[in-house]
Write a protein that holds these residues in place. Structure first.
Motif, PDB file in Angstrom:
ATOM      1  N   VAL A 138       0.794  -1.232   0.026  1.00 44.24           N
ATOM      2  CA  VAL A 138       0.091   0.137   0.033  1.00 44.24           C
ATOM      3  C   VAL A 138       0.820   1.131  -0.206  1.00 44.24           C
ATOM      4  O   VAL A 138       0.548   2.130  -0.625  1.00 44.24           O
ATOM      5  CB  VAL A 138      -1.025  -0.015   1.236  1.00 44.24           C
ATOM      6  N   THR A 139       1.946   1.278   0.654  1.00 45.14           N
ATOM      7  CA  THR A 139       2.686   2.395   0.844  1.00 45.14           C
ATOM      8  C   THR A 139       3.334   2.684  -0.419  1.00 45.14           C
ATOM      9  O   THR A 139       3.292   3.977  -0.980  1.00 45.14           O
ATOM     10  CB  THR A 139       4.097   2.070   1.621  1.00 45.14           C
ATOM     11  N   ASN A 140       3.792   1.524  -1.312  1.00 43.88           N
ATOM     12  CA  ASN A 140       4.157   1.927  -2.722  1.00 43.88           C
ATOM     13  C   ASN A 140       3.271   2.370  -3.831  1.00 43.88           C
ATOM     14  O   ASN A 140       3.519   2.952  -4.571  1.00 43.88           O
ATOM     15  CB  ASN A 140       4.885   0.549  -3.235  1.00 43.88           C
ATOM     16  N   LEU A 141       2.017   2.049  -3.339  1.00 42.94           N
ATOM     17  CA  LEU A 141       0.763   2.148  -4.274  1.00 42.94           C
ATOM     18  C   LEU A 141       0.434   3.701  -4.115  1.00 42.94           C
ATOM     19  O   LEU A 141       0.336   4.340  -4.848  1.00 42.94           O
ATOM     20  CB  LEU A 141      -0.435   1.466  -4.141  1.00 42.94           C
ATOM     21  N   VAL A 142       0.528   4.000  -2.639  1.00 40.24           N
ATOM     22  CA  VAL A 142      -0.024   5.489  -2.228  1.00 40.24           C
ATOM     23  C   VAL A 142       0.986   6.456  -2.379  1.00 40.24           C
ATOM     24  O   VAL A 142       0.367   7.554  -2.942  1.00 40.24           O
ATOM     25  CB  VAL A 142      -0.245   5.232  -0.955  1.00 40.24           C
ATOM     26  N   GLN A 143       2.425   6.163  -2.395  1.00 43.19           N
ATOM     27  CA  GLN A 143       3.181   7.346  -2.597  1.00 43.19           C
ATOM     28  C   GLN A 143       3.067   8.149  -3.621  1.00 43.19           C
ATOM     29  O   GLN A 143       3.148   9.458  -3.608  1.00 43.19           O
ATOM     30  CB  GLN A 143       4.653   6.577  -2.362  1.00 43.19           C
ATOM     31  N   PRO A 144       3.129   7.696  -4.842  1.00 42.70           N
ATOM     32  CA  PRO A 144       2.865   8.381  -6.283  1.00 42.70           C
ATOM     33  C   PRO A 144       1.503   9.218  -6.063  1.00 42.70           C
ATOM     34  O   PRO A 144       1.542  10.440  -6.788  1.00 42.70           O
ATOM     35  CB  PRO A 144       2.931   7.355  -7.463  1.00 42.70           C
TER      36      PRO A 144
ATOM     37  N   SER B 130      -8.371   9.016  -0.930  1.00 44.61           N
ATOM     38  CA  SER B 130      -9.211   7.677  -0.693  1.00 44.61           C
ATOM     39  C   SER B 130      -9.718   7.089  -1.817  1.00 44.61           C
ATOM     40  O   SER B 130      -9.620   6.167  -2.220  1.00 44.61           O
ATOM     41  CB  SER B 130     -10.417   7.946   0.337  1.00 44.61           C
ATOM     42  N   ASP B 131     -10.436   8.086  -2.685  1.00 47.02           N
ATOM     43  CA  ASP B 131     -11.149   7.483  -3.911  1.00 47.02           C
ATOM     44  C   ASP B 131     -10.019   6.902  -5.057  1.00 47.02           C
ATOM     45  O   ASP B 131     -10.154   5.949  -5.528  1.00 47.02           O
ATOM     46  CB  ASP B 131     -11.728   8.666  -4.725  1.00 47.02           C
ATOM     47  N   GLU B 132      -8.886   7.568  -5.228  1.00 45.40           N
ATOM     48  CA  GLU B 132      -7.898   7.283  -5.789  1.00 45.40           C
ATOM     49  C   GLU B 132      -7.103   5.965  -5.513  1.00 45.40           C
ATOM     50  O   GLU B 132      -6.928   5.034  -6.045  1.00 45.40           O
ATOM     51  CB  GLU B 132      -6.812   8.133  -6.266  1.00 45.40           C
ATOM     52  N   VAL B 133      -6.916   5.838  -4.101  1.00 40.92           N
ATOM     53  CA  VAL B 133      -6.317   4.779  -3.482  1.00 40.92           C
ATOM     54  C   VAL B 133      -7.239   3.456  -3.541  1.00 40.92           C
ATOM     55  O   VAL B 133      -6.767   2.270  -4.102  1.00 40.92           O
ATOM     56  CB  VAL B 133      -6.170   4.843  -1.945  1.00 40.92           C
ATOM     57  N   SER B 134      -8.449   3.532  -3.336  1.00 40.41           N
ATOM     58  CA  SER B 134      -9.375   2.831  -3.587  1.00 40.41           C
ATOM     59  C   SER B 134      -9.556   2.063  -4.945  1.00 40.41           C
ATOM     60  O   SER B 134      -9.449   0.887  -5.325  1.00 40.41           O
ATOM     61  CB  SER B 134     -10.832   3.162  -3.126  1.00 40.41           C
ATOM     62  N   GLU B 135      -9.613   2.804  -5.968  1.00 45.55           N
ATOM     63  CA  GLU B 135      -9.678   2.447  -7.449  1.00 45.55           C
ATOM     64  C   GLU B 135      -8.388   1.598  -7.702  1.00 45.55           C
ATOM     65  O   GLU B 135      -8.393   0.647  -8.216  1.00 45.55           O
ATOM     66  CB  GLU B 135      -9.769   3.657  -8.199  1.00 45.55           C
ATOM     67  N   LYS B 136      -7.237   2.244  -7.202  1.00 45.40           N
ATOM     68  CA  LYS B 136      -6.107   1.335  -7.354  1.00 45.40           C
ATOM     69  C   LYS B 136      -5.908   0.033  -6.748  1.00 45.40           C
ATOM     70  O   LYS B 136      -5.407  -0.695  -7.402  1.00 45.40           O
ATOM     71  CB  LYS B 136      -4.656   2.271  -7.205  1.00 45.40           C
ATOM     72  N   LEU B 137      -6.463   0.109  -5.599  1.00 47.63           N
ATOM     73  CA  LEU B 137      -6.416  -1.339  -4.958  1.00 47.63           C
ATOM     74  C   LEU B 137      -7.326  -2.233  -5.489  1.00 47.63           C
ATOM     75  O   LEU B 137      -6.992  -3.464  -5.491  1.00 47.63           O
ATOM     76  CB  LEU B 137      -6.822  -0.980  -3.345  1.00 47.63           C
TER      77      LEU B 137
ATOM     78  N   ILE C  96      -4.928  -7.654  -0.022  1.00 47.26           N
ATOM     79  CA  ILE C  96      -5.623  -7.623   1.063  1.00 47.26           C
ATOM     80  C   ILE C  96      -6.961  -8.565   0.797  1.00 47.26           C
ATOM     81  O   ILE C  96      -7.814  -8.249   0.498  1.00 47.26           O
ATOM     82  CB  ILE C  96      -5.985  -6.178   1.543  1.00 47.26           C
ATOM     83  N   PRO C  97      -6.705  -9.743   1.313  1.00 46.75           N
ATOM     84  CA  PRO C  97      -7.712 -10.760   0.922  1.00 46.75           C
ATOM     85  C   PRO C  97      -8.911 -10.743   1.850  1.00 46.75           C
ATOM     86  O   PRO C  97     -10.097 -10.993   1.574  1.00 46.75           O
ATOM     87  CB  PRO C  97      -6.914 -12.055   1.093  1.00 46.75           C
TER      88      PRO C  97
END
Length: 157
Positions: free
Chosen positions: A8-14, A56-63, A71-72
């Motif tokens: 998540v850190t790697n995904l959120v940082q950018p 939150s919206d952008e992270v949720s979309e990426k996740l 995150i199972p």
């Protein structure tokens, strides 16, 4: 660091960097029966609710787009400000806190305690210099960075 937190850190940082915010912390914790993915963001002058919702919206979309899902289990996503007592984790967090009142928890006692609150006077790569009020007398403690379990900004009463 857990695999979830790393991913998540790697995904959120950018995402956070694109909006010129600071990524303060990412945690994945179980409280009661529920899991929480918490992302703390900030910027000079503070972060607002709309900016948290945007991230939150952008992270949720990426996740949701990741396969396999990192995150199972079911979880709640929370994006927020770290608040007035934000944690100090990265070297730049400590750099910004010079002159501020902070709370430090240690792995081992220095003097009579493992917990101190005081003004961060200065720091080096290895040491924090914390000016503490001990019953009306001020003493500066030299605290090795490697001995710090946790540190955060503190509110002085």
């Amino acid at each position: 660091m857990s695999t979830v937190v790393e991913t998540v850190t790697n995904l959120v940082q950018p995402i956070v960097a694109h909006h010129q915010f600071d990524l303060v912390d990412v945690e994945f914790v179980k409280e009661g029966k529920s899991w929480y993915l918490r992302i703390y963001i900030d910027k000079p002058g503070g972060i607002n609710i709309e900016e948290c919702a945007l991230v939150s919206d952008e992270v949720s979309e990426k996740l949701d787009a990741l396969d396999p899902d990192p995150i199972p289990q079911a979880y709640f996503l929370e994006v927020s400000s770290p608040g007035a007592e934000r944690p100090l984790k990265k070297p730049e967090d400590f750099d910004r806190a010079v002159g501020d009142y902070i709370h430090v928890s240690l792995y081992q006692k220095i003097g009579a305690s493992k917990v101190y609150e005081g003004t961060l006077e200065k720091l080096t790569a290895e040491t924090l210099y914390l000016k503490v009020n001990l019953k009306g007398r001020f003493k500066t403690f030299e605290i090795p960075r490697k001995g710090i379990a946790q540190a955060r900004l503190a509110i002085k009463f």
